[in-house]
Write a protein that holds these residues in place. Structure first.
Motif, PDB file in Angstrom:
ATOM      1  N   ILE A 150      -8.754  46.257  53.059  1.00 15.00           N
ATOM      2  CA  ILE A 150      -8.052  45.800  54.179  1.00 15.00           C
ATOM      3  C   ILE A 150      -9.194  45.903  55.528  1.00 15.00           C
ATOM      4  O   ILE A 150      -9.853  46.556  55.623  1.00 15.00           O
ATOM      5  CB  ILE A 150      -6.745  46.471  54.782  1.00 15.00           C
ATOM      6  CG1 ILE A 150      -6.208  45.997  56.102  1.00 15.00           C
ATOM      7  CG2 ILE A 150      -7.219  48.089  54.789  1.00 15.00           C
ATOM      8  CD1 ILE A 150      -4.811  46.688  56.334  1.00 15.00           C
ATOM      9  N   HIS A 151      -9.288  44.305  55.990  1.00 14.24           N
ATOM     10  CA  HIS A 151     -10.149  44.399  56.949  1.00 14.24           C
ATOM     11  C   HIS A 151      -9.417  44.430  58.417  1.00 14.24           C
ATOM     12  O   HIS A 151      -8.593  43.760  58.680  1.00 14.24           O
ATOM     13  CB  HIS A 151     -10.865  42.996  57.000  1.00 14.24           C
ATOM     14  CG  HIS A 151     -11.747  42.992  55.703  1.00 14.24           C
ATOM     15  ND1 HIS A 151     -12.898  43.365  55.418  1.00 14.24           N
ATOM     16  CD2 HIS A 151     -11.253  42.293  54.519  1.00 14.24           C
ATOM     17  CE1 HIS A 151     -13.390  42.947  54.194  1.00 14.24           C
ATOM     18  NE2 HIS A 151     -12.314  42.416  53.653  1.00 14.24           N
ATOM     19  N   THR A 152     -10.014  45.495  59.055  1.00 20.07           N
ATOM     20  CA  THR A 152      -9.388  45.622  60.599  1.00 20.07           C
ATOM     21  C   THR A 152     -10.296  45.458  61.629  1.00 20.07           C
ATOM     22  O   THR A 152     -11.519  45.320  61.736  1.00 20.07           O
ATOM     23  CB  THR A 152      -8.682  47.178  60.747  1.00 20.07           C
ATOM     24  OG1 THR A 152      -9.864  47.757  60.781  1.00 20.07           O
ATOM     25  CG2 THR A 152      -7.951  47.445  59.534  1.00 20.07           C
TER      26      THR A 152
ATOM     27  N   PHE B   2      -1.912  51.971  53.878  1.00 20.07           N
ATOM     28  CA  PHE B   2      -2.566  50.617  53.553  1.00 20.07           C
ATOM     29  C   PHE B   2      -2.867  50.580  52.578  1.00 20.07           C
ATOM     30  O   PHE B   2      -2.992  49.461  51.468  1.00 20.07           O
ATOM     31  CB  PHE B   2      -3.854  50.336  54.465  1.00 20.07           C
ATOM     32  CG  PHE B   2      -3.615  50.021  55.935  1.00 20.07           C
ATOM     33  CD1 PHE B   2      -2.282  49.734  56.374  1.00 20.07           C
ATOM     34  CD2 PHE B   2      -4.359  50.352  56.946  1.00 20.07           C
ATOM     35  CE1 PHE B   2      -2.029  49.523  57.844  1.00 20.07           C
ATOM     36  CE2 PHE B   2      -4.303  50.001  58.333  1.00 20.07           C
ATOM     37  CZ  PHE B   2      -3.025  49.680  58.714  1.00 20.07           C
ATOM     38  N   GLN B   3      -3.225  51.703  51.619  1.00 22.42           N
ATOM     39  CA  GLN B   3      -3.460  51.711  50.287  1.00 22.42           C
ATOM     40  C   GLN B   3      -2.465  51.456  49.290  1.00 22.42           C
ATOM     41  O   GLN B   3      -2.469  51.206  48.101  1.00 22.42           O
ATOM     42  CB  GLN B   3      -4.045  53.255  49.878  1.00 22.42           C
ATOM     43  CG  GLN B   3      -5.277  53.509  50.472  1.00 22.42           C
ATOM     44  CD  GLN B   3      -5.575  55.092  50.291  1.00 22.42           C
ATOM     45  OE1 GLN B   3      -4.939  55.893  49.608  1.00 22.42           O
ATOM     46  NE2 GLN B   3      -6.714  55.507  50.825  1.00 22.42           N
ATOM     47  N   GLU B   4      -1.210  51.494  49.814  1.00 24.10           N
ATOM     48  CA  GLU B   4      -0.045  50.756  49.059  1.00 24.10           C
ATOM     49  C   GLU B   4       0.041  49.339  48.955  1.00 24.10           C
ATOM     50  O   GLU B   4       0.881  48.703  48.089  1.00 24.10           O
ATOM     51  CB  GLU B   4       1.437  51.208  49.537  1.00 24.10           C
ATOM     52  CG  GLU B   4       1.583  52.769  49.829  1.00 24.10           C
ATOM     53  CD  GLU B   4       2.585  53.161  50.649  1.00 24.10           C
ATOM     54  OE1 GLU B   4       3.474  52.632  50.860  1.00 24.10           O
ATOM     55  OE2 GLU B   4       2.709  54.565  50.901  1.00 24.10           O
ATOM     56  N   LEU B   5      -0.773  48.643  49.638  1.00 23.92           N
ATOM     57  CA  LEU B   5      -1.178  47.238  49.606  1.00 23.92           C
ATOM     58  C   LEU B   5      -1.790  47.046  48.247  1.00 23.92           C
ATOM     59  O   LEU B   5      -2.797  47.555  47.901  1.00 23.92           O
ATOM     60  CB  LEU B   5      -1.697  46.663  50.489  1.00 23.92           C
ATOM     61  CG  LEU B   5      -0.918  46.129  51.890  1.00 23.92           C
ATOM     62  CD1 LEU B   5      -1.809  45.999  53.115  1.00 23.92           C
ATOM     63  CD2 LEU B   5      -0.200  44.839  51.564  1.00 23.92           C
TER      64      LEU B   5
ATOM     65  N   PRO C 123       4.240  35.785  44.742  1.00 24.82           N
ATOM     66  CA  PRO C 123       3.899  35.187  43.623  1.00 24.82           C
ATOM     67  C   PRO C 123       2.366  34.950  43.224  1.00 24.82           C
ATOM     68  O   PRO C 123       1.887  35.080  42.171  1.00 24.82           O
ATOM     69  CB  PRO C 123       4.584  33.958  43.186  1.00 24.82           C
ATOM     70  CG  PRO C 123       4.924  33.599  44.692  1.00 24.82           C
ATOM     71  CD  PRO C 123       5.234  35.009  45.549  1.00 24.82           C
ATOM     72  N   VAL C 124       1.572  34.716  44.449  1.00 28.16           N
ATOM     73  CA  VAL C 124       0.078  34.738  44.308  1.00 28.16           C
ATOM     74  C   VAL C 124      -0.471  36.002  45.081  1.00 28.16           C
ATOM     75  O   VAL C 124      -0.229  36.000  46.135  1.00 28.16           O
ATOM     76  CB  VAL C 124      -0.367  33.657  44.907  1.00 28.16           C
ATOM     77  CG1 VAL C 124      -1.917  33.406  44.852  1.00 28.16           C
ATOM     78  CG2 VAL C 124       0.412  32.419  44.309  1.00 28.16           C
ATOM     79  N   ALA C 125      -1.074  36.842  44.188  1.00 28.85           N
ATOM     80  CA  ALA C 125      -1.488  37.992  44.851  1.00 28.85           C
ATOM     81  C   ALA C 125      -2.853  37.815  45.814  1.00 28.85           C
ATOM     82  O   ALA C 125      -3.449  37.155  45.457  1.00 28.85           O
ATOM     83  CB  ALA C 125      -1.824  39.167  43.819  1.00 28.85           C
TER      84      ALA C 125
ATOM     85  N   ILE D  16       4.798  45.541  53.603  1.00 28.94           N
ATOM     86  CA  ILE D  16       3.908  45.766  52.394  1.00 28.94           C
ATOM     87  C   ILE D  16       4.881  45.259  51.204  1.00 28.94           C
ATOM     88  O   ILE D  16       4.138  44.843  50.412  1.00 28.94           O
ATOM     89  CB  ILE D  16       3.549  47.297  52.212  1.00 28.94           C
ATOM     90  CG1 ILE D  16       2.672  47.473  53.269  1.00 28.94           C
ATOM     91  CG2 ILE D  16       2.847  47.481  50.894  1.00 28.94           C
ATOM     92  CD1 ILE D  16       2.100  48.870  53.703  1.00 28.94           C
ATOM     93  N   ALA D  17       5.947  45.671  51.052  1.00 31.85           N
ATOM     94  CA  ALA D  17       6.775  45.441  49.761  1.00 31.85           C
ATOM     95  C   ALA D  17       6.875  43.912  49.755  1.00 31.85           C
ATOM     96  O   ALA D  17       6.998  43.392  48.685  1.00 31.85           O
ATOM     97  CB  ALA D  17       8.251  45.861  49.874  1.00 31.85           C
ATOM     98  N   ASP D  18       7.103  43.175  50.723  1.00 37.64           N
ATOM     99  CA  ASP D  18       7.257  41.611  50.927  1.00 37.64           C
ATOM    100  C   ASP D  18       5.941  40.995  50.396  1.00 37.64           C
ATOM    101  O   ASP D  18       5.646  40.155  49.569  1.00 37.64           O
ATOM    102  CB  ASP D  18       7.538  41.176  52.235  1.00 37.64           C
ATOM    103  CG  ASP D  18       9.031  41.328  52.546  1.00 37.64           C
ATOM    104  OD1 ASP D  18       9.766  41.639  51.803  1.00 37.64           O
ATOM    105  OD2 ASP D  18       9.070  41.153  53.868  1.00 37.64           O
ATOM    106  N   ILE D  19       4.774  41.609  50.810  1.00 41.69           N
ATOM    107  CA  ILE D  19       3.395  41.157  50.362  1.00 41.69           C
ATOM    108  C   ILE D  19       3.247  41.531  48.899  1.00 41.69           C
ATOM    109  O   ILE D  19       2.567  40.498  48.232  1.00 41.69           O
ATOM    110  CB  ILE D  19       2.167  41.777  51.405  1.00 41.69           C
ATOM    111  CG1 ILE D  19       2.398  41.322  52.800  1.00 41.69           C
ATOM    112  CG2 ILE D  19       0.982  41.741  50.778  1.00 41.69           C
ATOM    113  CD1 ILE D  19       1.581  42.182  53.830  1.00 41.69           C
ATOM    114  N   ASN D  20       3.231  42.682  48.503  1.00 46.08           N
ATOM    115  CA  ASN D  20       3.080  42.884  46.901  1.00 46.08           C
ATOM    116  C   ASN D  20       4.124  42.174  46.093  1.00 46.08           C
ATOM    117  O   ASN D  20       3.699  42.093  44.951  1.00 46.08           O
ATOM    118  CB  ASN D  20       3.507  44.309  46.873  1.00 46.08           C
ATOM    119  CG  ASN D  20       2.507  45.332  47.498  1.00 46.08           C
ATOM    120  OD1 ASN D  20       1.397  45.019  47.834  1.00 46.08           O
ATOM    121  ND2 ASN D  20       2.928  46.783  47.525  1.00 46.08           N
TER     122      ASN D  20
END
Length: 313
Positions: free
Chosen positions: A122-124, A114-117, A86-88, A79-83
């Motif tokens: 989020i679609h599962t 998942f709310q930290e993303l 540079p392009v959200a 999640i940290a990597d995703i957040n």
């Protein structure tokens, strides 16, 4: 589906763990491009009209064995990597096995994390670990995306039609699971109103092509689903389940499996393995085995241009 297979529950609970990586996807002009979560976005990812989203898979929240007692930490690292991208991304997709043993506390914990993303939603889709004992009833209490009490749904965003499928309801180790007649009929009806020029992205846990039948690594009626998808000019199928990256391209349909955020599994049909189990590696080697992949998928071309980047390089 209703099962009280205690042995299966115990077997699933004893799996060793590993940490993996997320996948970032962007679509621009109907061309899907996969970017590793730690990879700097290309100009195309930020191009006008591009739709960027992330894929994670097989988080197995609830696993707590010695090989990885902190699967939550593994997910939060991704999640940290995703957040930090540079392009959200606009949203995230999770291709199954949200939980480890389909318990309410595991689903609740996963939804909380998942709310930290930094995404809108989020679609599962459910995995077989999300369908123990009561089918997907417990999963749907937390992840019923369209409120219809079933595991399949669709939505449109950025000019792309997304379809979430469920192929774990009749899961049994060593056999091929299936989508079933009801879901195939729904898929045919859903696609009927979609232009053949519209890019399609399909989410399903078990691969929609047969990778290794003796292990149940495939979907028994996937040919019927793929036949409905072949008329479309750009179809990308995203799967999980096998905890490793494989891909197959058939005309305009490209199929991809993803790494796990929990543990790796052996290569398909690996000699001496009757039933796939977790592969453990020395802690110092994990970063060399974890990685990201950039894929350029161009509609109408069979070949994929790929760049793999391990996290430790």
């Amino acid at each position: 589906m209703k099962t009280h297979d205690t042995g299966r529950r115990q077997a699933l609970g004893c799996l060793s763990a590993w940490s993996g990586a997320a996948v970032v996807w962007t679509l621009s002009g109907g061309i899907p491009v996969a970017l590793g979560a730690t990879h700097t976005a290309t100009p195309q990812a930020g191009a006008k009209g591009a739709l960027t989203f992330v894929q994670i898979s097989d988080t197995h929240i609830g696993f707590n064995k010695a090989a990885n007692p902190d699967v939550v930490g593994s997910l939060r690292h991704a999640i940290a990597d995703i957040n930090a991208l540079p392009v959200a991304p606009a949203f995230a997709v999770h291709t199954g096995d949200v939980s480890h043993l389909s318990r309410a506390d595991e689903f609740g914990r996963a939804k909380e994390i998942f709310q930290e993303l930094h995404v809108d939603r989020i679609h599962t889709v459910p995995g077989e670990h999300d369908a123990i004992d009561d089918g997907i009833a417990g999963y749907l209490k937390y992840f019923d995306h369209d409120g219809k009490g079933r595991g399949w749904y669709s939505f449109n965003q950025g000019g792309v039609h997304f379809v979430g499928l469920t192929n774990v309801l009749n899961f049994k180790a060593g056999t091929m699971a299936a989508l079933g007649d009801d879901q195939l009929a729904w898929l045919k009806k859903d696609l009927a109103g979609v232009s053949h020029s519209t890019p399609i992205v399909v989410l399903a846990h078990i691969p929609l092509w047969t990778i290794w039948e003796p292990w149940g690594w495939g979907t028994a009626d996937s040919d019927q689903a793929l036949a409905l998808l072949r008329p479309y000019g750009s179809v990308t199928v995203l799967n999980g389940h096998i905890h490793q990256v494989l891909q197959k391209v058939e005309g305009h349909v490209s199929l991809h499996t993803a790494m796990s955020l929990a543990y790796p599994l052996p290569a398909p049909g690996q000699e001496g393995i009757g039933e796939p189990g977790p592969v453990t590696v020395p802690a110092g080697e994990l970063g060399k085995l974890l990685g990201t992949r950039q894929l350029n998928l161009v509609r109408g071309q069979r070949e994929l241009a790929m760049v793999d980047r391990p996290l430790d390089r």
